[in-house]
Design a protein around this motif. Structure first.
Motif, PDB file in Angstrom:
ATOM      1  N   ASP A 324       0.842  -1.203   0.000  1.00  0.00           N
ATOM      2  CA  ASP A 324       0.000   0.000   0.000  1.00  0.00           C
ATOM      3  C   ASP A 324       0.875   1.251   0.000  1.00  0.00           C
ATOM      4  O   ASP A 324       1.638   1.468  -0.920  1.00  0.00           O
ATOM      5  CB  ASP A 324      -0.969  -0.030   1.185  1.00  0.00           C
ATOM      6  N   ASP A 325       0.773   2.058   1.055  1.00  0.00           N
ATOM      7  CA  ASP A 325       1.526   3.314   1.096  1.00  0.00           C
ATOM      8  C   ASP A 325       2.753   3.211   2.001  1.00  0.00           C
ATOM      9  O   ASP A 325       3.230   4.204   2.545  1.00  0.00           O
ATOM     10  CB  ASP A 325       0.637   4.454   1.581  1.00  0.00           C
ATOM     11  N   THR A 326       3.268   2.004   2.162  1.00  0.00           N
ATOM     12  CA  THR A 326       4.450   1.779   3.000  1.00  0.00           C
ATOM     13  C   THR A 326       5.474   0.968   2.217  1.00  0.00           C
ATOM     14  O   THR A 326       5.123  -0.013   1.559  1.00  0.00           O
ATOM     15  CB  THR A 326       4.087   1.036   4.300  1.00  0.00           C
ATOM     16  N   VAL A 327       6.740   1.368   2.308  1.00  0.00           N
ATOM     17  CA  VAL A 327       7.825   0.614   1.694  1.00  0.00           C
ATOM     18  C   VAL A 327       8.649  -0.015   2.813  1.00  0.00           C
ATOM     19  O   VAL A 327       8.901   0.615   3.842  1.00  0.00           O
ATOM     20  CB  VAL A 327       8.697   1.518   0.793  1.00  0.00           C
ATOM     21  N   LEU A 328       9.017  -1.278   2.614  1.00  0.00           N
ATOM     22  CA  LEU A 328       9.768  -2.028   3.623  1.00  0.00           C
ATOM     23  C   LEU A 328      11.100  -2.480   3.047  1.00  0.00           C
ATOM     24  O   LEU A 328      11.161  -2.955   1.910  1.00  0.00           O
ATOM     25  CB  LEU A 328       8.998  -3.259   4.108  1.00  0.00           C
ATOM     26  N   LEU A 329      12.141  -2.333   3.831  1.00  0.00           N
ATOM     27  CA  LEU A 329      13.458  -2.861   3.488  1.00  0.00           C
ATOM     28  C   LEU A 329      13.853  -3.852   4.575  1.00  0.00           C
ATOM     29  O   LEU A 329      13.897  -3.500   5.754  1.00  0.00           O
ATOM     30  CB  LEU A 329      14.497  -1.747   3.386  1.00  0.00           C
ATOM     31  N   GLU A 330      14.132  -5.098   4.163  1.00  0.00           N
ATOM     32  CA  GLU A 330      14.532  -6.134   5.113  1.00  0.00           C
ATOM     33  C   GLU A 330      15.931  -6.602   4.784  1.00  0.00           C
ATOM     34  O   GLU A 330      16.267  -6.846   3.617  1.00  0.00           O
ATOM     35  CB  GLU A 330      13.573  -7.326   5.057  1.00  0.00           C
ATOM     36  N   VAL A 331      16.746  -6.728   5.821  1.00  0.00           N
ATOM     37  CA  VAL A 331      18.085  -7.319   5.690  1.00  0.00           C
ATOM     38  C   VAL A 331      18.111  -8.506   6.644  1.00  0.00           C
ATOM     39  O   VAL A 331      18.090  -8.343   7.867  1.00  0.00           O
ATOM     40  CB  VAL A 331      19.193  -6.310   6.039  1.00  0.00           C
ATOM     41  N   SER A 332      18.126  -9.736   6.089  1.00  0.00           N
ATOM     42  CA  SER A 332      18.073 -10.933   6.924  1.00  0.00           C
ATOM     43  C   SER A 332      19.283 -11.810   6.645  1.00  0.00           C
ATOM     44  O   SER A 332      19.820 -11.834   5.534  1.00  0.00           O
ATOM     45  CB  SER A 332      16.779 -11.714   6.654  1.00  0.00           C
ATOM     46  N   ASP A 333      19.715 -12.532   7.671  1.00  0.00           N
ATOM     47  CA  ASP A 333      20.861 -13.441   7.517  1.00  0.00           C
ATOM     48  C   ASP A 333      20.579 -14.722   8.276  1.00  0.00           C
ATOM     49  O   ASP A 333      19.608 -14.819   9.036  1.00  0.00           O
ATOM     50  CB  ASP A 333      22.140 -12.758   8.042  1.00  0.00           C
ATOM     51  N   ASP A 334      21.457 -15.719   8.084  1.00  0.00           N
ATOM     52  CA  ASP A 334      21.305 -17.009   8.768  1.00  0.00           C
ATOM     53  C   ASP A 334      22.409 -17.208   9.790  1.00  0.00           C
ATOM     54  O   ASP A 334      22.835 -18.333  10.054  1.00  0.00           O
ATOM     55  CB  ASP A 334      21.317 -18.153   7.741  1.00  0.00           C
ATOM     56  N   GLY A 335      22.854 -16.116  10.380  1.00  0.00           N
ATOM     57  CA  GLY A 335      23.982 -16.172  11.296  1.00  0.00           C
ATOM     58  C   GLY A 335      23.616 -16.588  12.706  1.00  0.00           C
ATOM     59  O   GLY A 335      22.588 -17.211  12.959  1.00  0.00           O
ATOM     60  N   ARG A 336      24.449 -16.153  13.656  1.00  0.00           N
ATOM     61  CA  ARG A 336      24.331 -16.605  15.039  1.00  0.00           C
ATOM     62  C   ARG A 336      23.198 -15.920  15.801  1.00  0.00           C
ATOM     63  O   ARG A 336      22.884 -16.310  16.923  1.00  0.00           O
ATOM     64  CB  ARG A 336      25.654 -16.371  15.773  1.00  0.00           C
ATOM     65  N   GLY A 337      22.594 -14.899  15.237  1.00  0.00           N
ATOM     66  CA  GLY A 337      21.476 -14.235  15.907  1.00  0.00           C
ATOM     67  C   GLY A 337      21.947 -13.148  16.861  1.00  0.00           C
ATOM     68  O   GLY A 337      23.137 -12.827  16.968  1.00  0.00           O
ATOM     69  N   LEU A 338      20.979 -12.615  17.569  1.00  0.00           N
ATOM     70  CA  LEU A 338      21.266 -11.505  18.475  1.00  0.00           C
ATOM     71  C   LEU A 338      21.809 -12.009  19.798  1.00  0.00           C
ATOM     72  O   LEU A 338      21.430 -13.077  20.268  1.00  0.00           O
ATOM     73  CB  LEU A 338      19.992 -10.689  18.724  1.00  0.00           C
ATOM     74  N   PRO A 339      22.684 -11.220  20.431  1.00  0.00           N
ATOM     75  CA  PRO A 339      23.198 -11.628  21.743  1.00  0.00           C
ATOM     76  C   PRO A 339      22.126 -11.526  22.807  1.00  0.00           C
ATOM     77  O   PRO A 339      21.123 -10.825  22.657  1.00  0.00           O
ATOM     78  CB  PRO A 339      24.333 -10.616  21.996  1.00  0.00           C
TER      79      PRO A 339
END
Length: 402
Positions: A324-339
């Motif tokens: 709709d009226d929103t644009v999304l940017l996603e940056v995803s990885d398969d790494g170790r995750g958040l601490p």
């Protein structure tokens, strides 16, 4: 302003002396009248004039005592001395700060003048009725005029004070805006340097280390050349970014390329530099406002930089979509995750906090959390103006058709 009071007062004294001299006063009458006028002039030079400038009330009272006595004494000898009343009543209101004291001084002056006239004319029933009545009218007029002048002067002083306060507030506001502007510009430059130059230099260092490592391996010359080529390309891009930053232009990748081209090149370069599998996916995004393109490009740069430094990932995906009226940017990885313990404002470095601030300034929001199948996903959401976007979309379509 006080200088004109001085000039006017001296002129009244001279006119009074001349009028007394030509009005028929002779001998002792002329001498005593001129002595009284001269005493008033000397008292003004010693007390009255300085009091008008310093607002010294003791000096003002001393001067007015001389005026009251001197005016009454002059009127005992010559009726032409009544010219002194014009200046005397005015000084009662000009020199005293309190209106009550001005009224008292005016009444004392009127009483002294009445006694002086009665002494000269004689205490007859007619004069004792007419002189106080006439002087009473003069007193009422003088007090009314003095009250009006005092009110006008105080309004003028209040107006001047308010103007000074307004100017001071405007100066303070201007200084505050200037300081805020300087601070905002420093923060902007810091974010730009962090998002562009610092990351570019990090990439150059890592590629140089990798090139040094492969030189000692058989057949590593070609791999080293590839690394050196990436170093050269990264250095050139950094140089363009530095020039754009100095000139306050748009980011170098967006000067001659669309956002999609810039993001595609960014992801490809990232895969070449790190050896990770890197994908760029686009879903339903058309032309965006330039301000939104800058924010999205910087978010992608910072997100990939965090994957390089912290994720330990084998693959990364950058996805640009529009809902709709929103644009999304996603940056995803398969790494170790958040601490552990990581959350909004907790564990965030300058890059993430600066990225969150940049997105918030554009009216959007940024979130970071665990991915659906592991690793980490960073999502930036930006609202778009439909009317503006339609106008840009139409302009772009017309440009392509032309």
């Amino acid at each position: 302003m006080v200088v004109w009071w001085d000039v006017a007062f001296v002129a009244i004294l001279l006119l009074t002396a001349i009028q007394i001299a030509v009005g028929g006063a002779r001998g002792t009458d002329l001498l005593l009248s001129c002595v009284a006028v001269a005493a008033i002039g000397l008292a003004y030079a010693g007390w009255g004039g300085p009091a008008a400038r310093s607002r010294n009330q003791k000096a003002a009272v001393a001067y007015l005592v001389v005026v009251v006595i001197g005016t009454g004494a002059a009127l005992t000898r010559s009726g032409d001395a009544s010219l002194l009343l014009f200046a005397a009543f005015a000084h009662c209101w000009m020199l005293l700060d309190r209106r009550g004291w001005s009224v008292v001084a005016s009444a004392a002056l009127a009483l002294s003048a009445s006694l002086g006239i009665l002494v000269r004319e004689g205490f007859t029933p007619r004069t004792m009725t007419a002189v106080p009545a006439q002087m009473g009218v003069v007193l009422v007029f003088a007090v009314g005029l003095g009250m009006w002048v005092a009110w006008t002067m105080r309004r003028g002083e209040e107006h001047a004070r308010l103007v000074d306060e307004l100017r001071a507030a405007q100066d303070a506001l201007a200084r505050s805006h200037h300081a805020a502007g300087v601070e905002a510009e420093r923060a902007r430059i810091a974010r730009e340097i962090h998002d562009t130059l610092a990351q570019g230099f990090t990439s150059v260092v890592m590629q140089a280390q990798a090139a040094s490592a492969v030189l000692d391996v058989d057949g590593g010359a070609q791999a080293a050349r590839d690394r050196l080529r990436l170093i050269e390309e990264t250095a050139r891009d950094n140089l363009d970014e530095a020039r754009a930053l100095v000139a306050a232009f748009a980011p170098a990748p967006l000067k001659e390329k669309s956002l999609l081209e810039a993001l595609g090149r960014l992801v490809t370069r990232f895969g070449d530099e790190t050896g990770l599998e890197a994908w760029f996916v686009v879903d339903g995004v058309l032309n965006l406002p330039p301000s939104a393109e800058v924010v999205l490009l910087r978010v992608a740069q910072e997100g990939l930089a965090n994957v390089r430094r912290h994720a330990g990932a084998g693959a990364v995906e950058v996805r640009l979509t529009r809902v709709d009226d929103t644009v999304l940017l996603e940056v995803s990885d398969d790494g170790r995750g958040l601490p552990g313990g990581f959350g909004l404002g907790a564990g965030e470095g300058f890059g993430l906090s600066g990225m969150r601030e940049r997105v918030a300034m554009a009216g959007g929001d940024l979130s970071i959390g665990p991915g659906r199948t592991g690793g980490t996903v960073l999502v930036a959401r930006l609202p778009l103006n439909d009317a503006e976007d339609r106008g840009r979309r139409t302009g772009a379509t017309e440009g392509r058709q032309g």
